[in-house]
Design a protein around this motif. Structure first.
Motif, mmCIF file in Angstrom:
data_model
loop_
_atom_site.group_PDB
_atom_site.id
_atom_site.type_symbol
_atom_site.label_atom_id
_atom_site.label_comp_id
_atom_site.label_asym_id
_atom_site.label_seq_id
_atom_site.Cartn_x
_atom_site.Cartn_y
_atom_site.Cartn_z
ATOM 1 N N GLY A 112 2.381 6.510 -3.122
ATOM 2 C CA GLY A 112 1.707 5.406 -2.453
ATOM 3 C C GLY A 112 0.514 5.873 -1.641
ATOM 4 O O GLY A 112 -0.044 6.938 -1.865
ATOM 5 N N ILE A 113 0.110 5.052 -0.692
ATOM 6 C CA ILE A 113 -1.038 5.345 0.175
ATOM 7 C C ILE A 113 -0.541 5.896 1.504
ATOM 8 O O ILE A 113 0.364 5.325 2.122
ATOM 9 C CB ILE A 113 -1.880 4.078 0.402
ATOM 10 N N SER A 114 -1.144 6.991 1.953
ATOM 11 C CA SER A 114 -0.733 7.612 3.211
ATOM 12 C C SER A 114 -1.723 7.391 4.344
ATOM 13 O O SER A 114 -1.358 7.498 5.514
ATOM 14 C CB SER A 114 -0.531 9.121 3.012
ATOM 15 N N ILE A 115 -2.996 7.135 4.005
ATOM 16 C CA ILE A 115 -4.032 6.901 5.017
ATOM 17 C C ILE A 115 -4.796 5.645 4.631
ATOM 18 O O ILE A 115 -5.145 5.446 3.464
ATOM 19 C CB ILE A 115 -4.997 8.091 5.131
ATOM 20 N N LEU A 150 0.793 -1.227 0.000
ATOM 21 C CA LEU A 150 0.000 0.000 0.000
ATOM 22 C C LEU A 150 0.830 1.284 0.000
ATOM 23 O O LEU A 150 0.509 2.223 -0.746
ATOM 24 C CB LEU A 150 -0.981 -0.012 1.173
ATOM 25 N N PRO A 151 1.905 1.389 0.776
ATOM 26 C CA PRO A 151 2.672 2.646 0.741
ATOM 27 C C PRO A 151 3.682 2.725 -0.395
ATOM 28 O O PRO A 151 4.325 3.765 -0.563
ATOM 29 C CB PRO A 151 3.379 2.647 2.099
ATOM 30 N N ALA A 152 3.836 1.655 -1.180
ATOM 31 C CA ALA A 152 4.889 1.597 -2.192
ATOM 32 C C ALA A 152 4.380 2.106 -3.540
ATOM 33 O O ALA A 152 3.527 1.461 -4.157
ATOM 34 C CB ALA A 152 5.399 0.158 -2.330
ATOM 35 N N PRO A 153 4.873 3.254 -4.028
ATOM 36 C CA PRO A 153 4.384 3.788 -5.304
ATOM 37 C C PRO A 153 4.498 2.805 -6.453
ATOM 38 O O PRO A 153 3.592 2.696 -7.285
ATOM 39 C CB PRO A 153 5.263 5.024 -5.522
ATOM 40 N N ARG A 197 0.222 6.889 7.778
ATOM 41 C CA ARG A 197 1.606 6.467 7.641
ATOM 42 C C ARG A 197 2.505 7.481 8.333
ATOM 43 O O ARG A 197 2.378 8.695 8.121
ATOM 44 C CB ARG A 197 1.978 6.368 6.158
ATOM 45 N N PRO A 198 3.418 7.005 9.166
ATOM 46 C CA PRO A 198 4.309 7.950 9.871
ATOM 47 C C PRO A 198 5.259 8.620 8.893
ATOM 48 O O PRO A 198 5.651 8.048 7.875
ATOM 49 C CB PRO A 198 5.066 7.041 10.853
ATOM 50 N N GLY A 221 4.479 0.729 12.453
ATOM 51 C CA GLY A 221 4.568 2.129 12.843
ATOM 52 C C GLY A 221 3.447 3.029 12.382
ATOM 53 O O GLY A 221 3.486 4.240 12.611
ATOM 54 N N TRP A 222 2.417 2.474 11.719
ATOM 55 C CA TRP A 222 1.264 3.299 11.346
ATOM 56 C C TRP A 222 0.539 3.697 12.633
ATOM 57 O O TRP A 222 0.437 2.903 13.582
ATOM 58 C CB TRP A 222 0.336 2.532 10.426
ATOM 59 N N ILE A 223 0.028 4.922 12.667
ATOM 60 C CA ILE A 223 -0.574 5.442 13.890
ATOM 61 C C ILE A 223 -2.012 5.884 13.639
ATOM 62 O O ILE A 223 -2.449 6.026 12.500
ATOM 63 C CB ILE A 223 0.249 6.616 14.459
#
Length: 298
Positions: free
Chosen positions: A115-118, A104-107, A295-296, A135-137
């Motif tokens: 990528g995805i931030s939320i 998900l965060p990988a473009p 994503r932090p 580490g996602w918060i």
């Protein structure tokens, strides 16, 4: 025992009916509110190609196991959001969870700049645990609301009309008067209504004693015996403060019951206290607010 690692792809338009069917089959009472056919159906107003571009699918042994619904046209500098759904059979699958959190965060994997931030991940214990471990918060909390439909729904107090094919003008009028930045049009209503998701949906318009169109709602079934979704619901800006939001929500619940839905679901930001109060007044029970994951930043 599965034999393949989770495989990620962007679906084609021809795959959408099967994916809608899979997504509907994942909806069960007692589970958290997750991505629903309603979300695809409402997006369909922009066309099937846009819906396909907004989806990412993870399959195991050629069977869909998880779906992300993303905003594929995020303005530069804004966070991309993924709304997630997962097949109940894979809720504790750690291999799938690791693949999702990796992709998900990988473009280069997800096919979106940055990528995805939320991530809206309300279901899947293994997935949520892996997000936390990486580490996602917690981000903005959303309040899930549910109304059981085992009993007959009370009268709503408005005259309700179901929007017929070729006659969406009042539905569009209320939508654009309810939401300041709405881009809904008659043409887009027709595009939405021609999509396969709308075969299990209805648009309702509520009229007051002066025959003014004062409120509107679209309701989406996932099939008999499954939870349906009420979304969107709006009250004309010239007719607010008179209980029409509660009334059209009750009418929506009644329509879902007629369609065989087991319950009516909706979720709204916990900060939207007026919205939560409206749904509660219409017989919905508010659940514990659930935060999205962000994503932090390093």
């Amino acid at each position: 025992m599965t034999s393949e690692s989770p495989a990620l792809h962007e679906p084609t338009v021809s795959e959408l009916p099967d994916l809608l069917h899979a997504l509907a089959s994942w909806q069960h009472d007692g589970l958290p509110v997750q991505l629903h056919p309603a979300d695809l159906g409402w997006q369909w107003r922009f066309g099937a190609e846009q819906v396909a571009r907004s989806m990412r699918v993870w399959s195991i042994d050629s069977t869909p196991a998880a779906i992300a619904f993303v905003d594929a046209d995020v303005p530069e500098g804004e966070a991309a959001v993924a709304r997630m759904a997962m097949a109940p059979d894979f809720a504790v699958d750690e291999r799938l969870a690791r693949a999702l959190v990796h992709d998900l965060p990988a473009p280069q994997r997800i096919g979106l700049p940055g990528g995805i931030s939320i991530i809206e991940a309300r279901f899947g214990d293994a997935f949520r645990a892996e997000l936390t471990a990486q580490g996602w918060i917690a981000d903005e909390p959303w309040t899930p609301l549910r109304r059981a439909l085992s009993r007959e729904v009370e009268p709503c107090g408005l005259r309700i009309e179901t929007v017929e094919p070729g006659k969406p003008d009042a539905r569009v009028e209320v939508e654009t008067a309810a939401f300041e930045n709405s881009t809904f049009t008659v043409e887009r209503w027709h595009t939405m209504a021609q999509g396969p998701a709308y075969a299990n949906a209805r648009c309702l318009v509520g009229y007051d004693e002066n025959d003014a169109a004062v409120a509107a709602i679209t309701v989406w079934s996932a099939g008999p015996g499954r939870p349906g979704v009420i979304e969107p619901m709006g009250v004309h800006r010239d007719h607010r403060g008179r209980g029409h939001g509660r009334a059209i929500t009750v009418a929506g619940a009644a329509a879902l019951r007629e369609m065989g839905a087991s319950s009516a679901l909706v979720a709204t930001p916990a900060s939207n206290e007026a919205g939560v109060a409206t749904y509660v007044s219409a017989g919905f029970e508010a659940g514990t607010p659930v935060p999205d994951f962000v994503r932090p930043t390093n």
